[in-house]
Design a protein around this motif. Structure first.
Motif, PDB file in Angstrom:
ATOM      1  N   UNK A 126     -19.388  36.115  85.318  1.00 32.33           N
ATOM      2  CA  UNK A 126     -18.459  36.665  86.298  1.00 32.33           C
ATOM      3  C   UNK A 126     -19.073  37.228  87.556  1.00 32.33           C
ATOM      4  N   UNK A 127     -20.238  36.731  87.923  1.00 31.69           N
ATOM      5  CA  UNK A 127     -20.867  37.230  89.146  1.00 31.69           C
ATOM      6  C   UNK A 127     -20.073  36.764  90.352  1.00 31.69           C
ATOM      7  N   UNK A 128     -19.618  37.688  91.159  1.00 27.38           N
ATOM      8  CA  UNK A 128     -18.893  37.313  92.358  1.00 27.38           C
ATOM      9  C   UNK A 128     -17.408  37.112  92.137  1.00 27.38           C
ATOM     10  N   UNK A 129     -16.926  37.289  90.921  1.00 23.40           N
ATOM     11  CA  UNK A 129     -15.513  37.035  90.673  1.00 23.40           C
ATOM     12  C   UNK A 129     -14.676  38.308  90.719  1.00 23.40           C
ATOM     13  N   UNK A 130     -15.250  39.407  90.245  1.00 23.60           N
ATOM     14  CA  UNK A 130     -14.454  40.626  90.177  1.00 23.60           C
ATOM     15  C   UNK A 130     -14.644  41.396  91.465  1.00 23.60           C
TER      16      UNK A 130
END
Lengths: 208, 281
Positions: free
Chosen positions: B188-192
């Protein structure tokens, strides 16, 4: 929640440990068409399948340092399709000759109240995204080409923006533990996609 | 004498087997060329050549072997020449030499090259000797230089034509994008947007009613005060100390825990101090 390497454990009963063998790469948007054409030629003859999926990743934080991760996926364009719950273990390191990333994999279809159930169990959603792309199959190999969309407002899958200008390409096989010959077949297939896409074993821990 | 004879026998046998192998591979290669020429591929031809070259190599090794006596010292003299068919000879040569006669002997027992070939070779050697050592060296050097120039030109041409042809569509993927996408899908890098990835659990430092307690120890406070096991299991205090400062997800849950605790503040502090030591160790 680290288990010992599954491939070394004997099958003592119950379910067979399934492993997911994975190779990943990416292709820029303008080269997508040529990649799709090549895949249509190489893969099993079937109608090109597109999909729009919404994936949510849930974490359960226990006393241990690393949380337990479950991935819930639902289809946004196919009504009536069941939800899909998946557990992926840690990638098994060690054998440098193995050409694909290998990790323990447990898949199950669930009903629609999956998120409520997981919240009641104590899971919390860590992140979510929408995946939109194409699906191909060759024998037991599954090739997925999809674009990752970031969800701007949590829970709203309409309002999304693309994460990058590339499509992610994944070549995966789910097979019982111990069948490393599968990774050779995967590598041979990956060779045929060069130089359009370089499918390789990418260790996620390296990118943290 | 006996030993030398034995050695000769042994080496002759080895030589015979090597030559037989060579003959067989040559025969199969000729067959392949004659009969399968329309299906033949260059790699297959290369394979045959490689096989022949390997066998010649082993033949050479056998000849150079220390146990092999110098064949040069042996002389073969025909004892009887007859124009009649010789069945024995036929059998031994597999039907190739029926008669041991005057025509056959010069070819088969030849030790020197043809007279014309010998003449030419002598001519070449005299020419070479006439030039002189220095001039010969210069010629060698210029030949080497020309060869290397030619090789460079060929390589450059090959490289340029390749890159020129592929440059427009060379960039079909971007490795940085690959890494970004894999990181996004894996953890989830960059998604949240609203929370950095890999953040801590529900701990919230600086709880009300614990003003003098350190930020790190506030986590311990919750460990201590949660009488009933709460839904959010508190993480290891070491982790909490490192990640103090992250906004929690469910602050309401924590507040209810604190309110339900019915301990005297002084008792709380004392017990916290006791709790801190094992963790710090």
């Amino acid at each position: 929640m680290e288990a010992p390497p599954v491939t070394m454990m004997p099958v003592t009963g119950g379910t067979i440990n399934m492993m997911e063998y994975l190779l990943q790469g990416s292709v820029l948007d303008h080269s997508l068409e040529s990649l799709i054409h090549r895949l249509r030629g190489l893969c099993d003859n079937m109608e090109p399948e597109t999909f729009v999926d919404h994936e949510m990743v849930f974490l359960l934080k226990g006393q241990q340092a690393s949380p337990f991760v479950l991935r819930a996926r639902r289809s946004l364009d196919r009504t009536g399709a069941p939800w899909h719950l998946r557990y992926l273990g840690q990638p098994e390191m060690g054998d440098k000759n193995r050409h694909a990333l290998v990790r323990n994999c447990v898949d199950i279809a669930t009903s629609e109240n999956l998120t409520d159930f997981l919240m009641e169990m104590g899971f919390r959603m860590d992140h979510e995204f929408v995946a939109r792309g194409h699906l191909f199959r060759k024998g037991i190999m599954k090739i997925v080409v999809y674009k990752v969309f970031r969800i701007l407002v949590p829970g709203n899958t309409e309002n999304t923006e693309a994460l990058s200008l590339s499509y992610l390409v994944e070549l995966s096989v789910v097979a019982p533990a111990g069948q490393d010959v599968v990774s050779d077949d995967m590598r041979n297939f990956a060779e045929q996609l060069k130089p359009l896409v370089h499918l390789e074993k990418i260790d996620p821990k390296r990118l943290m | 004498m006996q030993r030398e004879e034995k050695q000769l026998e042994a080496s002759l046998d080895a030589l015979l087997s090597q030559v037989a192998d060579l003959k067989n591979s040559l025969g199969s290669f000729i067959y392949k060329l004659e009969n399968e020429y329309d299906r033949l591929t260059w790699p297959s031809v290369l394979d045959s050549f490689a096989l022949l070259s390997g066998q010649l190599n082993t033949l050479n090794k056998v000849l150079k072997h220390e146990k092999t006596p110098l064949f040069r010292n042996q002389v073969i003299i025909p004892l009887v020449l007859s124009p009649d068919r010789d069945e024995d000879l036929m059998r031994q040569t597999e039907g190739r030499v029926p008669v041991f006669s005057h025509e056959v002997v010069p070819d088969h027992l030849r030790t020197k090259p043809d007279p014309e070939v010998e003449e030419q070779e002598k001519q070449l050697t005299t020419d070479a000797a006439r030039i002189g050592a220095d001039a010969a060296q210069k010629q060698i050097q210029s030949l080497n230089k020309m060869c290397s120039n030619l090789l460079e030109k060929i390589n450059k041409e090959e490289r340029e034509s390749e890159s020129g042809g592929l440059r427009p569509n060379k960039q079909t993927f971007n490795p940085a994008d690959t890494n970004a996408l894999v990181a996004a899908v894996a953890f989830g890098k960059g998604l949240s947007n609203w929370r950095p990835s890999g953040s801590s659990g529900p701990s919230q430092p600086g709880q009300p009613g614990a003003g003098t307690v350190l930020a790190g120890a506030s986590g311990l406070q919750q460990v201590q005060m949660a009488g009933a096991p709460s839904q959010q299991q508190p993480m290891l205090s070491g982790v909490q100390m490192a990640q103090a400062g992250q906004p929690g997800k469910m602050p309401s849950g924590i507040k209810t825990n604190i309110k339900s605790a019915s301990m005297h503040p002084y008792q709380r502090h004392a017990s916290i101090r006791l709790k801190m030591f094992p963790c710090l160790l």
